[in-house]
Design a protein around this motif. Structure first.
Motif, PDB file in Angstrom:
ATOM      1  N   PRO A 116      55.367  40.941  47.392  1.00  0.00           N
ATOM      2  CA  PRO A 116      55.817  42.255  46.952  1.00  0.00           C
ATOM      3  C   PRO A 116      55.063  43.359  47.685  1.00  0.00           C
ATOM      4  O   PRO A 116      53.872  43.233  47.960  1.00  0.00           O
ATOM      5  N   PHE A 117      55.768  44.445  48.033  1.00  0.00           N
ATOM      6  CA  PHE A 117      55.120  45.559  48.716  1.00  0.00           C
ATOM      7  C   PHE A 117      55.707  46.879  48.243  1.00  0.00           C
ATOM      8  O   PHE A 117      56.765  46.926  47.621  1.00  0.00           O
ATOM      9  N   VAL A 118      54.990  47.950  48.555  1.00  0.00           N
ATOM     10  CA  VAL A 118      55.507  49.307  48.403  1.00  0.00           C
ATOM     11  C   VAL A 118      55.404  49.953  49.781  1.00  0.00           C
ATOM     12  O   VAL A 118      54.402  49.794  50.476  1.00  0.00           O
ATOM     13  N   ALA A 119      56.464  50.674  50.165  1.00  0.00           N
ATOM     14  CA  ALA A 119      56.472  51.406  51.427  1.00  0.00           C
ATOM     15  C   ALA A 119      56.166  52.867  51.136  1.00  0.00           C
ATOM     16  O   ALA A 119      56.788  53.474  50.254  1.00  0.00           O
ATOM     17  N   SER A 120      55.216  53.413  51.856  1.00  0.00           N
ATOM     18  CA  SER A 120      54.860  54.820  51.670  1.00  0.00           C
ATOM     19  C   SER A 120      56.087  55.696  51.906  1.00  0.00           C
ATOM     20  O   SER A 120      56.835  55.476  52.859  1.00  0.00           O
ATOM     21  N   PRO A 121      56.307  56.691  51.044  1.00  0.00           N
ATOM     22  CA  PRO A 121      57.460  57.575  51.256  1.00  0.00           C
ATOM     23  C   PRO A 121      57.297  58.509  52.451  1.00  0.00           C
ATOM     24  O   PRO A 121      58.262  59.148  52.862  1.00  0.00           O
ATOM     25  N   LEU A 122      56.095  58.577  53.038  1.00  0.00           N
ATOM     26  CA  LEU A 122      55.879  59.488  54.158  1.00  0.00           C
ATOM     27  C   LEU A 122      56.125  58.821  55.502  1.00  0.00           C
ATOM     28  O   LEU A 122      57.088  59.136  56.187  1.00  0.00           O
ATOM     29  N   LEU A 123      55.267  57.898  55.901  1.00  0.00           N
ATOM     30  CA  LEU A 123      55.396  57.271  57.219  1.00  0.00           C
ATOM     31  C   LEU A 123      55.928  55.847  57.160  1.00  0.00           C
ATOM     32  O   LEU A 123      56.045  55.184  58.182  1.00  0.00           O
ATOM     33  N   LYS A 124      56.220  55.366  55.948  1.00  0.00           N
ATOM     34  CA  LYS A 124      56.890  54.076  55.710  1.00  0.00           C
ATOM     35  C   LYS A 124      56.038  52.833  55.922  1.00  0.00           C
ATOM     36  O   LYS A 124      56.565  51.732  55.937  1.00  0.00           O
ATOM     37  N   GLN A 125      54.711  52.961  56.068  1.00  0.00           N
ATOM     38  CA  GLN A 125      53.891  51.759  56.145  1.00  0.00           C
ATOM     39  C   GLN A 125      53.995  51.021  54.811  1.00  0.00           C
ATOM     40  O   GLN A 125      54.054  51.636  53.753  1.00  0.00           O
ATOM     41  N   ARG A 126      53.993  49.678  54.898  1.00  0.00           N
ATOM     42  CA  ARG A 126      54.140  48.845  53.707  1.00  0.00           C
ATOM     43  C   ARG A 126      52.789  48.279  53.289  1.00  0.00           C
ATOM     44  O   ARG A 126      52.021  47.823  54.123  1.00  0.00           O
ATOM     45  N   PHE A 127      52.536  48.308  51.967  1.00  0.00           N
ATOM     46  CA  PHE A 127      51.286  47.800  51.404  1.00  0.00           C
ATOM     47  C   PHE A 127      51.589  46.689  50.415  1.00  0.00           C
ATOM     48  O   PHE A 127      52.405  46.866  49.497  1.00  0.00           O
ATOM     49  N   ASP A 128      50.929  45.548  50.627  1.00  0.00           N
ATOM     50  CA  ASP A 128      51.075  44.405  49.730  1.00  0.00           C
ATOM     51  C   ASP A 128      50.572  44.812  48.349  1.00  0.00           C
ATOM     52  O   ASP A 128      49.443  45.294  48.210  1.00  0.00           O
ATOM     53  N   LEU A 129      51.391  44.622  47.325  1.00  0.00           N
ATOM     54  CA  LEU A 129      51.011  45.037  45.975  1.00  0.00           C
ATOM     55  C   LEU A 129      49.983  44.119  45.329  1.00  0.00           C
ATOM     56  O   LEU A 129      49.341  44.505  44.357  1.00  0.00           O
ATOM     57  N   GLU A 130      49.809  42.922  45.842  1.00  0.00           N
ATOM     58  CA  GLU A 130      48.806  42.014  45.285  1.00  0.00           C
ATOM     59  C   GLU A 130      47.427  42.214  45.914  1.00  0.00           C
ATOM     60  O   GLU A 130      46.421  42.156  45.222  1.00  0.00           O
ATOM     61  N   SER A 131      47.387  42.454  47.220  1.00  0.00           N
ATOM     62  CA  SER A 131      46.102  42.523  47.923  1.00  0.00           C
ATOM     63  C   SER A 131      45.735  43.923  48.408  1.00  0.00           C
ATOM     64  O   SER A 131      44.572  44.174  48.707  1.00  0.00           O
ATOM     65  N   GLY A 132      46.721  44.817  48.543  1.00  0.00           N
ATOM     66  CA  GLY A 132      46.474  46.138  49.102  1.00  0.00           C
ATOM     67  C   GLY A 132      46.514  46.179  50.619  1.00  0.00           C
ATOM     68  O   GLY A 132      46.409  47.240  51.214  1.00  0.00           O
ATOM     69  N   GLN A 133      46.687  45.021  51.253  1.00  0.00           N
ATOM     70  CA  GLN A 133      46.718  44.942  52.717  1.00  0.00           C
ATOM     71  C   GLN A 133      47.950  45.659  53.268  1.00  0.00           C
ATOM     72  O   GLN A 133      49.050  45.479  52.764  1.00  0.00           O
ATOM     73  N   CYS A 134      47.746  46.460  54.320  1.00  0.00           N
ATOM     74  CA  CYS A 134      48.877  47.097  55.002  1.00  0.00           C
ATOM     75  C   CYS A 134      49.580  46.018  55.822  1.00  0.00           C
ATOM     76  O   CYS A 134      48.948  45.320  56.621  1.00  0.00           O
ATOM     77  N   LEU A 135      50.875  45.876  55.641  1.00  0.00           N
ATOM     78  CA  LEU A 135      51.632  44.859  56.369  1.00  0.00           C
ATOM     79  C   LEU A 135      51.967  45.294  57.784  1.00  0.00           C
ATOM     80  O   LEU A 135      52.413  44.480  58.593  1.00  0.00           O
ATOM     81  N   ASP A 136      51.756  46.569  58.093  1.00  0.00           N
ATOM     82  CA  ASP A 136      52.098  47.099  59.408  1.00  0.00           C
ATOM     83  C   ASP A 136      50.876  47.390  60.280  1.00  0.00           C
ATOM     84  O   ASP A 136      51.026  47.717  61.450  1.00  0.00           O
ATOM     85  N   ASP A 137      49.690  47.284  59.715  1.00  0.00           N
ATOM     86  CA  ASP A 137      48.443  47.508  60.459  1.00  0.00           C
ATOM     87  C   ASP A 137      47.351  46.703  59.761  1.00  0.00           C
ATOM     88  O   ASP A 137      46.834  47.105  58.717  1.00  0.00           O
ATOM     89  N   GLU A 138      46.999  45.562  60.321  1.00  0.00           N
ATOM     90  CA  GLU A 138      46.059  44.646  59.659  1.00  0.00           C
ATOM     91  C   GLU A 138      44.657  45.210  59.480  1.00  0.00           C
ATOM     92  O   GLU A 138      43.845  44.649  58.747  1.00  0.00           O
ATOM     93  N   THR A 139      44.348  46.333  60.114  1.00  0.00           N
ATOM     94  CA  THR A 139      43.028  46.943  59.963  1.00  0.00           C
ATOM     95  C   THR A 139      42.944  47.879  58.770  1.00  0.00           C
ATOM     96  O   THR A 139      41.868  48.417  58.489  1.00  0.00           O
ATOM     97  N   VAL A 140      44.052  48.084  58.077  1.00  0.00           N
ATOM     98  CA  VAL A 140      44.100  49.047  56.977  1.00  0.00           C
ATOM     99  C   VAL A 140      44.407  48.335  55.662  1.00  0.00           C
ATOM    100  O   VAL A 140      45.257  47.446  55.598  1.00  0.00           O
ATOM    101  N   ARG A 141      43.710  48.760  54.625  1.00  0.00           N
ATOM    102  CA  ARG A 141      43.895  48.184  53.289  1.00  0.00           C
ATOM    103  C   ARG A 141      43.610  49.270  52.265  1.00  0.00           C
ATOM    104  O   ARG A 141      42.771  50.124  52.483  1.00  0.00           O
ATOM    105  N   VAL A 142      44.321  49.225  51.127  1.00  0.00           N
ATOM    106  CA  VAL A 142      44.011  50.086  49.984  1.00  0.00           C
ATOM    107  C   VAL A 142      43.462  49.193  48.878  1.00  0.00           C
ATOM    108  O   VAL A 142      43.657  47.979  48.885  1.00  0.00           O
ATOM    109  N   THR A 143      42.790  49.793  47.929  1.00  0.00           N
ATOM    110  CA  THR A 143      42.238  49.044  46.795  1.00  0.00           C
ATOM    111  C   THR A 143      43.372  48.471  45.954  1.00  0.00           C
ATOM    112  O   THR A 143      44.334  49.178  45.650  1.00  0.00           O
TER     113      THR A 143
END
Length: 116
Positions: A82-109
């Motif tokens: 499961p992911f959420v895509a940012s409404p601004l630039l559309k990067q996707r974040f895994d809802l379980e881990s916070g990992q950005c699916l479009d840039d492996e160097t970026v993660r949210v809590t």
């Protein structure tokens, strides 16, 4: 006729450090839609429920823009995750881990979440 929202005694709670913090009623969550919640330290969490009732919570701040908007993003799945895509630039974040699916160097809590 004015619609009446169904209420429940169940509260959505996030684990913050060593304690649980109540953020909203379970009835405030609609499948596929996020809710922003203010945390005690001033940060925000984006809280989601999927169509099966599973709960997720991640940081609401989009790390690419600095805007607190992830709770307003579009939800979906990628390779079963499961992911959420940012409404601004559309990067996707895994809802379980916070990992950005479009840039492996970026993660949210990502927060542990439960209904209690």
């Amino acid at each position: 006729m004015t619609p009446v929202l169904e209420t429940t005694d169940l509260k959505i709670r996030l684990r913050l450090t060593d304690d649980w913090f109540t953020v909203c009623d379970l009835s405030a969550l609609l499948p596929g839609r996020g809710v922003a919640a203010l945390l005690p330290d001033g940060r925000q969490a984006a809280v989601f429920a999927d169509r099966t009732g599973r709960l997720y919570a991640i940081d609401n701040r989009d790390p690419f823009t600095g805007a607190a908007v992830l709770s307003r993003g579009l939800t979906g799945t990628h390779r079963g995750r499961p992911f959420v895509a940012s409404p601004l630039l559309k990067q996707r974040f895994d809802l379980e881990s916070g990992q950005c699916l479009d840039d492996e160097t970026v993660r949210v809590t990502a927060y542990e979440v439960k209904a209690a």
